[in-house]
Motif scaffolding. Structure first.
Motif, short mmCIF file in Angstrom:
data_model
loop_
_atom_site.label_atom_id
_atom_site.label_comp_id
_atom_site.label_asym_id
_atom_site.label_seq_id
_atom_site.Cartn_x
_atom_site.Cartn_y
_atom_site.Cartn_z
N PRO A 65 22.91 88.37 74.95
CA PRO A 65 24.18 87.70 74.61
C PRO A 65 24.11 86.19 74.84
CG PRO A 65 24.55 89.61 76.02
CD PRO A 65 23.07 89.38 75.97
N ARG A 66 24.47 85.44 73.84
CA ARG A 66 24.50 83.98 73.90
C ARG A 66 25.64 83.49 73.04
NH1 ARG A 66 19.33 82.30 75.72
NH2 ARG A 66 17.80 83.93 75.50
N PRO A 67 26.17 82.33 73.35
CA PRO A 67 27.21 81.78 72.48
C PRO A 67 26.60 81.33 71.15
CG PRO A 67 26.67 80.22 74.21
CD PRO A 67 25.91 81.48 74.51
N ALA A 68 27.36 81.42 70.08
CA ALA A 68 26.87 80.98 68.77
C ALA A 68 26.68 79.47 68.75
CB ALA A 68 27.86 81.40 67.68
N ALA A 69 27.50 78.74 69.46
CA ALA A 69 27.37 77.28 69.56
C ALA A 69 27.02 76.95 71.00
CB ALA A 69 28.67 76.60 69.16
N GLY A 70 25.86 76.36 71.20
CA GLY A 70 25.40 76.07 72.56
C GLY A 70 25.57 74.61 72.91
N GLY A 71 25.00 74.26 74.03
CA GLY A 71 25.08 72.88 74.51
C GLY A 71 25.57 72.87 75.95
N LEU A 72 25.30 71.79 76.62
CA LEU A 72 25.74 71.62 78.00
C LEU A 72 26.67 70.40 78.08
CD1 LEU A 72 22.33 72.11 79.86
CD2 LEU A 72 24.19 73.75 79.69
N LYS A 73 27.64 70.49 78.94
CA LYS A 73 28.54 69.35 79.16
C LYS A 73 27.88 68.41 80.16
CE LYS A 73 32.65 71.93 78.08
NZ LYS A 73 33.93 72.44 78.51
N VAL A 74 27.60 67.20 79.71
CA VAL A 74 26.91 66.22 80.55
C VAL A 74 27.81 65.09 81.01
CG1 VAL A 74 24.62 66.76 79.62
CG2 VAL A 74 26.01 65.02 78.50
N THR A 75 29.11 65.25 80.84
CA THR A 75 30.02 64.18 81.22
C THR A 75 29.96 63.87 82.72
OG1 THR A 75 31.79 65.82 81.37
CG2 THR A 75 31.67 64.54 79.34
N LYS A 76 29.70 64.86 83.55
CA LYS A 76 29.67 64.63 84.99
C LYS A 76 28.51 63.71 85.39
CE LYS A 76 29.80 67.21 89.34
NZ LYS A 76 29.74 68.55 89.96
N ILE A 77 27.33 63.94 84.82
CA ILE A 77 26.19 63.09 85.17
C ILE A 77 26.34 61.70 84.55
CG2 ILE A 77 24.54 63.70 83.34
CD1 ILE A 77 22.53 63.89 85.92
N ILE A 78 26.97 61.61 83.40
CA ILE A 78 27.23 60.30 82.78
C ILE A 78 28.22 59.52 83.65
CG2 ILE A 78 28.29 59.15 80.79
CD1 ILE A 78 27.02 61.38 79.04
N LYS A 79 29.25 60.18 84.16
CA LYS A 79 30.21 59.52 85.05
C LYS A 79 29.55 59.06 86.34
CE LYS A 79 34.44 61.72 83.41
NZ LYS A 79 35.51 62.67 83.70
N ALA A 80 28.49 59.76 86.76
CA ALA A 80 27.76 59.36 87.96
C ALA A 80 26.86 58.15 87.70
CB ALA A 80 26.92 60.53 88.48
N GLY A 81 26.70 57.78 86.43
CA GLY A 81 25.93 56.59 86.10
C GLY A 81 24.62 56.83 85.40
N PHE A 82 24.36 58.05 84.95
CA PHE A 82 23.10 58.34 84.26
C PHE A 82 23.38 58.75 82.82
CE2 PHE A 82 19.41 60.68 82.87
CZ PHE A 82 18.39 59.89 83.34
N THR A 83 22.68 58.13 81.88
CA THR A 83 22.81 58.48 80.47
C THR A 83 21.57 59.23 80.03
OG1 THR A 83 24.14 56.49 80.06
CG2 THR A 83 23.16 57.59 78.13
N PRO A 84 21.71 60.52 79.74
CA PRO A 84 20.55 61.31 79.32
C PRO A 84 20.00 60.86 77.97
CG PRO A 84 22.39 62.74 79.95
CD PRO A 84 22.92 61.35 79.86
N THR A 85 18.71 61.04 77.79
CA THR A 85 18.05 60.76 76.53
C THR A 85 18.56 61.75 75.48
OG1 THR A 85 16.07 60.06 77.72
CG2 THR A 85 15.78 60.61 75.40
N ASN A 86 18.85 61.26 74.27
CA ASN A 86 19.26 62.22 73.23
C ASN A 86 18.04 63.00 72.75
OD1 ASN A 86 18.16 61.28 70.62
ND2 ASN A 86 19.53 59.54 70.86
N TRP A 87 18.28 64.16 72.16
CA TRP A 87 17.19 65.08 71.85
C TRP A 87 16.19 64.50 70.86
CZ3 TRP A 87 16.40 67.12 66.96
CH2 TRP A 87 17.45 67.03 66.06
N LYS A 88 16.63 63.71 69.89
CA LYS A 88 15.70 63.12 68.92
C LYS A 88 14.77 62.12 69.60
CE LYS A 88 18.50 63.64 64.79
NZ LYS A 88 19.25 62.95 63.73
N ASP A 89 15.32 61.27 70.47
CA ASP A 89 14.50 60.30 71.20
C ASP A 89 13.56 61.02 72.16
OD1 ASP A 89 15.71 58.22 69.85
OD2 ASP A 89 17.09 57.73 71.48
#
Length: 102
Positions: A64-88
């Motif tokens: 079982p998995r959701p049809a639309a995936g992804g993780l919410k990264v707003t918490k780490i962004i608010k802490a001051g870290f911007t994750p690399t986007n998947w293409k980069d």
């Protein structure tokens, strides 16, 4: 993967606690991800055939998995870290591997 150490160091320095998701903030599909990955590493993206995630997930032996995936990264962004986007991230891994599959 290159985001992991800098993110952990930032969280330690800021004495952050809790669960933080670290992933691209840009959501994609497995199909788009695979096409970009194959293309970046010099393969033919047309060899990747688009399917239905709903059909795949409805299979008898499907996990079982959701049809639309992804993780919410707003918490780490608010802490001051911007994750690399998947293409980069794919492009950076290609550059680091010098075109060699590892």
């Amino acid at each position: 993967i290159d985001d992991l150490a800098p993110a952990i160091i930032l969280l330690i320095k800021k004495n952050q606690r809790g669960i933080f998701h670290l992933a691209s903030s840009e959501v994609t599909t497995p199909y788009e991800f695979a096409r970009n990955l194959i293309s970046t590493f010099g393969g033919n993206p047309n060899e990747i055939k688009q399917g239905s995630i709903i059909k795949l997930l409805s299979g008898k032996n499907s996990t079982p998995r959701p049809a639309a995936g992804g993780l919410k990264v707003t918490k780490i962004i608010k802490a001051g870290f911007t994750p690399t986007n998947w293409k980069d991230g794919i492009a950076k891994n290609f550059s680091q591997s010098r075109g060699q599959l590892i």
